[in-house]
Every structure is written in structure tokens, then in C-alpha cells.
Design a protein around this motif. Structure first.
Motif, PDB file in Angstrom:
ATOM      1  N   LEU A  48      -8.439  -0.909  -2.320  1.00  0.00           N
ATOM      2  CA  LEU A  48      -8.189  -0.518  -0.939  1.00  0.00           C
ATOM      3  C   LEU A  48      -9.511  -0.199  -0.255  1.00  0.00           C
ATOM      4  O   LEU A  48     -10.377   0.461  -0.832  1.00  0.00           O
ATOM      5  N   LEU A  86      -0.990   1.668  -4.327  1.00  0.00           N
ATOM      6  CA  LEU A  86      -1.260   0.235  -4.336  1.00  0.00           C
ATOM      7  C   LEU A  86      -0.351  -0.519  -5.305  1.00  0.00           C
ATOM      8  O   LEU A  86      -0.087  -0.053  -6.412  1.00  0.00           O
ATOM      9  N   VAL A  96       0.806  -1.226   0.000  1.00  0.00           N
ATOM     10  CA  VAL A  96       0.000   0.000   0.000  1.00  0.00           C
ATOM     11  C   VAL A  96       0.839   1.275   0.000  1.00  0.00           C
ATOM     12  O   VAL A  96       0.309   2.374   0.124  1.00  0.00           O
TER      13      VAL A  96
END
Length: 218
Positions: A157, A149, A109
Motif C-alpha cells: 500500500l 490488504l 484494501v
């Protein structure tokens, strides 16, 4: 109700709570899929399993305290398409499982590991279908992150408000068909209209119990 107005108080109480004996099986079982509960708490199997770690990453945003979840892409495997915490398997170059959680969170992330304050961990959890033993790590960010991402590992997400974990209306149950073809009654968290179940739900169940206990103490 916990929000960013009591962030510092919450953080200090959470740090204290995480120093006590982990809640473990009792809290995890509340969201365990039946009928495989006994396998999940087989410590001998857990010792022989592949080691991994995940991150519950807390931050403030829009008067809320949030943490990210990821949607796994579709692939040939038992966890295809599931909702998970950022994390992954231990690599030989990792100094320990806490570093594994940090590294995987950065990879998946895009959060800089140097900006994460690790404040503790939850009980380990064994996942029989994939033969992984998971260490959940708790981390803090001083500000809301700009997530980036990794497309090969993250399809979407989901950002969750921690208050959803103790919202009874968000704890639901449905019948699901496991990878083995077995139909199983599965408890899950309804988070942003996503079904969060299995190991992730069990980990979040322990975290929810800790949060609830903090609320009681205040």
C-alpha cells in the motif's frame, strides 16, 4: 497547498467542480505514454471493451489529505507489478460501475463501502493493452481508515498526499520497455519513490487539474 485545515472548504469546492463537464482528454494526455495516445482515445474500442472502475479515496491524516494507491503483485500480465488505484472489473452482480469501485476498494484494501461518500467521477479512460474501459470514482472518508490488504491482489500500500499531484518536481519522465518490447518515453508521478504511470497517471492528471483549478478559485 491543501491540507486538512481547509478540508471542508476543499470538499465543497471539489463537489461543485465534479458536477461540471469532465476535463477528459486534454488533462489525461499530459501524463499519457507515447506513442499510443490515439489508441487510448478510440471511443469505438472503449465501447466494446471490458468495463471497470477505480476509486480515488480521500481522507484526512496528520494534517494532510491523502488517498491510497496499491502495488500490484507480479503475475503473467500486462499490468504486473504496477502502481494502481484500488479497483477492478465490473461483475454481473454489480448494480453499476460506482458500486464496482466501492466493492473492489473494500475487497482490495479493506475499507467498508458503507463508510465511503461518493461525490462524483472523472472522465472514462480506455486502456488498450488490457482492453479495459475505466471509470474513476471519487470517494470520501470521514476519518483515516485502517487498511486491510488482500494479499493475492495487493503487494503493498502507498498513501499519497494530494499535493504531490501538482508538485512539478514530482512529475518526471523515463524510457520504459512495454510488454510488446517497444521502448517508450513515459511521463510519471514520483510518489513515495514509486513510479506511477500509464492509466493511473492519466487519471491522476485529470484530478490534479481539478485540484489546481480549485486552488485558483480560492
Amino acid at each position: 497547498m491543501i491540507d486538512s485545515s481547509n478540508w471542508q472548504t476543499f470538499v465543497e469546492l471539489l463537489k461543485t467542480a465534479l458536477k461540471t463537464e469532465p476535463l477528459g482528454m486534454k488533462a489525461q494526455k499530459e501524463m499519457a505514454p507515447l506513442p499510443d495516445v490515439s489508441q487510448r482515445f478510440d471511443r469505438e474500442s472503449a465501447k466494446k471493451a471490458r468495463q471497470s472502475a477505480v476509486m480515488i479515496l480521500l481522507y484526512q491524516e496528520q494534517d494532510k489529505i491523502k488517498f491510497p494507491l496499491i502495488v500490484r503483485p507480479q503475475y503473467p500480465g500486462v499490468h504486473s507489478g504496477q502502481i494502481a488505484l484500488p479497483g477492478g472489473k465490473y461483475e454481473d452482480d454489480d448494480s453499476d460501475l460506482i458500486y464496482t469501485a466501492l466493492r473492489e476498494t473494500q475487497e482490495e484494501v479493506g475499507v467498508d463501502i458503507n463508510e465511503v461518500e461518493v461525490i462524483g467521477q472523472l472522465s472514462e479512460l480506455y486502456v488498450p493493452p488490457s482492453n479495459f474501459n475505466i471509470l474513476p470514482v471519487i470517494g470520501l472518508l470521514s476519518k483515516a481508515p485502517q487498511f486491510i490488504l488482500e494479499e493475492k491482489e495487493v503487494e503493498e500500500l502507498v498513501t499519497a498526499d494530494i499535493n504531490v499531484l501538482n508538485d512539478k518536481s514530482k512529475r518526471k519522465q523515463k524510457q520504459m520497455t512495454f510488454y510488446s518490447g517497444l521502448n517508450v518515453d513515459v511521463p510519471y508521478f514520483d510518489i513515495e519513490e514509486k513510479v506511477v504511470w500509464g492509466a493511473t497517471a492519466m487519471i491522476l492528471s485529470e484530478f490534479a487539474t481539478i485540484i489546481n483549478n480549485i486552488n485558483i478559485k480560492k
